[in-house]
Design an enzyme around this catalytic site. Structure first.
Site, PDB file in Angstrom:
ATOM      1  N   ASP A  46      -6.678  -0.422 -14.762  1.00  0.00           N
ATOM      2  CA  ASP A  46      -5.553  -1.037 -14.057  1.00  0.00           C
ATOM      3  C   ASP A  46      -5.773  -0.941 -12.551  1.00  0.00           C
ATOM      4  OD1 ASP A  46      -2.537  -1.911 -14.226  1.00  0.00           O
ATOM      5  OD2 ASP A  46      -2.617  -0.368 -12.672  1.00  0.00           O
ATOM      6  N   TYR A  51      -3.610  -2.003  -3.998  1.00  0.00           N
ATOM      7  CA  TYR A  51      -4.299  -0.700  -3.968  1.00  0.00           C
ATOM      8  C   TYR A  51      -5.536  -0.749  -3.066  1.00  0.00           C
ATOM      9  CZ  TYR A  51      -1.616  -0.087  -8.338  1.00  0.00           C
ATOM     10  OH  TYR A  51      -0.642  -0.047  -9.291  1.00  0.00           O
ATOM     11  N   LYS A  76      -2.987  -7.106 -10.130  1.00  0.00           N
ATOM     12  CA  LYS A  76      -1.639  -7.581  -9.781  1.00  0.00           C
ATOM     13  C   LYS A  76      -1.682  -8.178  -8.381  1.00  0.00           C
ATOM     14  CE  LYS A  76      -0.282  -3.104 -11.730  1.00  0.00           C
ATOM     15  NZ  LYS A  76      -1.330  -2.197 -11.222  1.00  0.00           N
TER      16      LYS A  76
HETATM   17  P1  NDP Z   1       0.136   9.425 -13.352  1.00  0.00           P
HETATM   18  O1  NDP Z   1       1.280   9.665 -14.245  1.00  0.00           O
HETATM   19  O2  NDP Z   1      -1.055   8.752 -13.904  1.00  0.00           O
HETATM   20  O3  NDP Z   1      -0.255  10.824 -12.705  1.00  0.00           O
HETATM   21  C1  NDP Z   1      -1.372  10.968 -11.898  1.00  0.00           C
HETATM   22  C2  NDP Z   1      -1.434  12.408 -11.403  1.00  0.00           C
HETATM   23  O4  NDP Z   1      -1.517  13.304 -12.518  1.00  0.00           O
HETATM   24  C3  NDP Z   1      -2.638  12.663 -10.535  1.00  0.00           C
HETATM   25  O5  NDP Z   1      -2.241  13.574  -9.533  1.00  0.00           O
HETATM   26  C4  NDP Z   1      -3.628  13.320 -11.494  1.00  0.00           C
HETATM   27  O6  NDP Z   1      -4.481  14.177 -10.780  1.00  0.00           O
HETATM   28  C5  NDP Z   1      -2.714  14.076 -12.423  1.00  0.00           C
HETATM   29  N1  NDP Z   1      -3.227  14.199 -13.782  1.00  0.00           N
HETATM   30  C6  NDP Z   1      -3.845  13.271 -14.527  1.00  0.00           C
HETATM   31  N2  NDP Z   1      -4.165  13.739 -15.731  1.00  0.00           N
HETATM   32  C7  NDP Z   1      -3.747  15.029 -15.759  1.00  0.00           C
HETATM   33  C8  NDP Z   1      -3.795  16.039 -16.745  1.00  0.00           C
HETATM   34  N3  NDP Z   1      -4.353  15.836 -17.937  1.00  0.00           N
HETATM   35  N4  NDP Z   1      -3.245  17.252 -16.445  1.00  0.00           N
HETATM   36  C9  NDP Z   1      -2.695  17.472 -15.225  1.00  0.00           C
HETATM   37  N5  NDP Z   1      -2.617  16.539 -14.260  1.00  0.00           N
HETATM   38  C10 NDP Z   1      -3.137  15.323 -14.526  1.00  0.00           C
HETATM   39  O7  NDP Z   1       0.709   8.640 -12.093  1.00  0.00           O
HETATM   40  P2  NDP Z   1       0.258   7.384 -11.222  1.00  0.00           P
HETATM   41  O8  NDP Z   1       1.345   7.223 -10.230  1.00  0.00           O
HETATM   42  O9  NDP Z   1      -1.129   7.488 -10.765  1.00  0.00           O
HETATM   43  O10 NDP Z   1       0.380   6.159 -12.242  1.00  0.00           O
HETATM   44  C11 NDP Z   1      -0.698   5.736 -13.048  1.00  0.00           C
HETATM   45  C12 NDP Z   1      -1.166   4.360 -12.642  1.00  0.00           C
HETATM   46  O11 NDP Z   1      -0.117   3.411 -12.741  1.00  0.00           O
HETATM   47  C13 NDP Z   1      -1.600   4.239 -11.171  1.00  0.00           C
HETATM   48  O12 NDP Z   1      -2.846   4.856 -10.942  1.00  0.00           O
HETATM   49  C14 NDP Z   1      -1.594   2.750 -11.015  1.00  0.00           C
HETATM   50  O13 NDP Z   1      -2.761   2.181 -11.610  1.00  0.00           O
HETATM   51  C15 NDP Z   1      -0.335   2.363 -11.812  1.00  0.00           C
HETATM   52  N6  NDP Z   1       0.871   2.214 -10.961  1.00  0.00           N
HETATM   53  C16 NDP Z   1       1.531   1.004 -11.008  1.00  0.00           C
HETATM   54  C17 NDP Z   1       2.649   0.780 -10.239  1.00  0.00           C
HETATM   55  C18 NDP Z   1       3.319  -0.545 -10.302  1.00  0.00           C
HETATM   56  O14 NDP Z   1       4.193  -0.817  -9.446  1.00  0.00           O
HETATM   57  N7  NDP Z   1       2.998  -1.393 -11.246  1.00  0.00           N
HETATM   58  C19 NDP Z   1       3.181   1.809  -9.319  1.00  0.00           C
HETATM   59  C20 NDP Z   1       2.445   3.065  -9.386  1.00  0.00           C
HETATM   60  C21 NDP Z   1       1.356   3.238 -10.195  1.00  0.00           C
HETATM   61  P3  NDP Z   1      -6.105  14.115 -10.898  1.00  0.00           P
HETATM   62  O15 NDP Z   1      -6.568  12.778 -10.435  1.00  0.00           O
HETATM   63  O16 NDP Z   1      -6.532  15.219  -9.979  1.00  0.00           O
HETATM   64  O17 NDP Z   1      -6.450  14.389 -12.343  1.00  0.00           O
END
Ligand code: NDP
Length: 275
Positions: A46, A51, A76
């Protein structure tokens, strides 16, 4: 290696039921994260114009060596492209930045009702779908009222609506609308807020299954029929997040997690925010 199963969208494309989020990954770090994710088995990635990482995502895809046709790429576009021609321009610009021959799924990132042009943007997407430029079309952050307008105006239902959804914000009314219209619910920020992963209900269920809290939350998404797109830059957590197809929560456990819902208060209002 785990490969997620797929679900068939309204317009026929096969969407993996769990994917990699890529915000705010960019540059070499972003490319490496996408490459390792594909190497451990992810097949849905995604991204978004907003981004500013489509180039990195494309590089990661090429570096992985995984055949393009095995990967489902979603992106998007922003509000400035909310017109029939704009959607076509946005698709071509994203495709070029990704360096790919085609995009699988193209989404309107936010409805921006103040601009009141999301219907035209969706008409543009329908044309792209009909012309075979994209495999699937959809929306993000649309409310049922926005979706109903699209359906009334075009007679076409989006394949997907990607919304902020997690056990603290279960979005029941929006999900019910999706279910009633065959729209797949993609869940962004599926693991947030970070306090969710230390919630005592989640921790208790994690202990019972000898799984991590993140795996329990992702398994909940899957059993509710949602498509989560967790972001992780760590290959180890990428693997952990994908390893959720070999155990099952009980109906009581799913209900207990759903019961953590705190309503819409923490959800950004897409009638007033967007880009
Ligand atoms: P997430 O729910 O995916 O959380 C991401 C965070 O959780 C990061 O800090 C990551 O750190 C941590 N994490 C991931 N896996 C684990 C795990 N197994 N245990 C502990 N911590 C973990 O949130 P996002 O906001 O990134 O949302 C996901 C995706 O959704 C975005 O990347 C984007 O692609 C999309 N998005 C879409 C939006 C929209 O308007 N359509 C708005 C916001 C996001 P680390 O990298 O260090 O593992």
């Amino acid at each position: 290696m785990t490969i997620a199963p797929t679900t068939i969208l309204t317009h026929g494309a096969h969407l993996p039921v769990l994917g990699l989020g890529t915000y705010p990954l960019r540059g070499a770090e972003g490319a490496a994260a996408v490459r390792t994710a594909l190497e451990v088995g992810y097949r849905l990635v995604d991204t978004a114009e907003n981004y500013r990482n489509e180039d990195a995502v494309g590089r990661g895809i090429r570096d992985s060596g995984v055949p393009r046709e095995e990967i489902f790429v979603a992106t998007k576009f922003n509000r400035e492209w909310h017109s029939v021609d704009g959607a076509r321009h946005a698709a071509e610009a994203s495709r070029a930045r990704l360096g790919l021959d085609y995009i699988d799924l193209l989404l309107i990132h936010w409805p921006n009702p103040d601009q009141d042009t999301y219907v035209a943007a969706f008409e543009g997407l329908v044309k792209l779908l009909d012309a075979g430029v994209v495999r699937a079309i959809g929306t993000s952050n649309f409310k049922p009222t926005h979706l109903q307008r699209l359906i009334d105006a075009t007679g076409t239902v989006p394949d997907v609506n990607q919304i902020n959804l997690n056990p603290y914000a279960t979005r029941d009314a929006t999900v019910a609308f999706h279910t009633g219209h065959g729209i797949v619910t993609e869940a962004w920020s599926p693991l947030k807020p970070s306090s969710l992963l230390s919630d005592e209900v989640i921790m208790g269920i994690a202990a019972a299954h000898d799984r991590s809290p993140a795996q329990i939350v992702l398994r909940w998404h899957l059993q509710r029929g949602f498509v989560p797109i967790p972001k992780s830059a760590s290959p180890q957590r990428q693997r952990e997040n994908l390893a959720v197809f070999d155990f099952e929560l009980t109906a009581d456990e799913v209900a207990a997690i759903t019961g953590l819902d705190r309503g819409e208060a923490g959800v950004t209002d897409s009638d007033s925010f967007g880009h």
